[in-house]
Design an enzyme around this catalytic site. Structure first.
Site, PDB file in Angstrom:
ATOM      1  CB  CYS A 265      54.068  79.765  52.112  1.00  0.00           C
ATOM      2  SG  CYS A 265      54.728  79.701  53.162  1.00  0.00           S
TER       3      CYS A 265
ATOM      4  CB  CYS B 275      57.904  83.515  53.576  1.00  0.00           C
ATOM      5  SG  CYS B 275      58.591  82.191  53.485  1.00  0.00           S
TER       6      CYS B 275
HETATM    7 CO    CO Z   1      56.587  81.107  51.895  1.00  0.00          CO
END
Ligand code: CO
Length: 211
Positions: free
Chosen positions: A101, A42
């Site tokens: 996230c 990410c």
């Molecule tokens: Co993330």
């Protein structure tokens, strides 16, 4: 001092510290790049691939995007994947998501994030549809969110196995092995969620018949 000046100043400090510890640190890196790992993570600033795995420059080939997605029309991701698999012959591909996230969270409600983000997050909504029953059975919203982070990683590993790039490498009898990991922001520990050995068969719909 403007914050970006500090980045440049700290870079000089970092480079000189590296040289103090090992005068050949940069010489050793300029000639060849032969990392064993491709990291698909990410973009979140709290999940830096090298730092959380204790690795040095030269050890991990990195691609990062919002919510660590492997989208089969993403030329950016596919270019990185093709280079890593076909030319660098990486032994392992790691998809590393993380609890907390923001991208995964954003996919869980009906907020309009406008054209581009709506389009990107749609990929995670599809995963919620795929695992609808399992996710709905989790009453606690935080636990459901955590599970979606894990399922997202699993599906992205599956998406890697669906690419002709990975399948071709497997057919030629070599790596990469695929790994789905989730990093916990709260304690810094990475948990393995899903593994796929090189050569694993997937739903035959997705398996190409290479000549
Ligand atoms: Co993330």
């Amino acid at each position: 001092m403007d914050s970006y000046f500090k980045l440049l100043a700290d870079n000089k400090k970092w480079a000189s510290e590296k040289l103090q510890n090992n005068p050949n640190f940069f010489n050793n890196l300029t000639d060849i790049q032969k990392p064993d790992f491709l990291w698909i993570g990410c973009s979140d600033s709290r999940v830096p691939a090298n730092e959380i795995t204790g690795t040095n420059p030269g050890e991990i080939f990195v691609h990062r995007n919002v919510a660590n997605l492997v989208v089969n029309t993403d030329v950016n991701l596919l270019s990185v994947l093709d280079y890593a698999v076909t030319y660098l012959n990486v032994k392992h591909i790691i998809v590393c998501g993380h609890y907390g996230c923001g991208g995964v969270k954003a996919s869980m409600d009906n907020t309009d994030y406008k054209y581009i983000l709506n389009m990107w997050l749609r990929n995670i909504k599809d995963i919620q549809r795929l695992y609808y029953d399992e996710l709905q059975a989790i009453e606690n919203e935080k636990l459901r969110y955590d599970r979606l982070v894990e399922l997202n990683v699993k599906e992205q590993v599956m998406n890697l196995a669906k690419t002709s790039i990975v399948q071709k490498a497997w057919k030629n009898g070599h790596s990469p092995h695929l790994h789905g990991w989730v990093y916990d922001l709260k304690d810094g520990i990475i948990k393995s969620i899903f593994e796929m050995e090189a050569g694993t068969h997937i739903n035959h719909l997705y398996e190409f018949d290479f000549k």
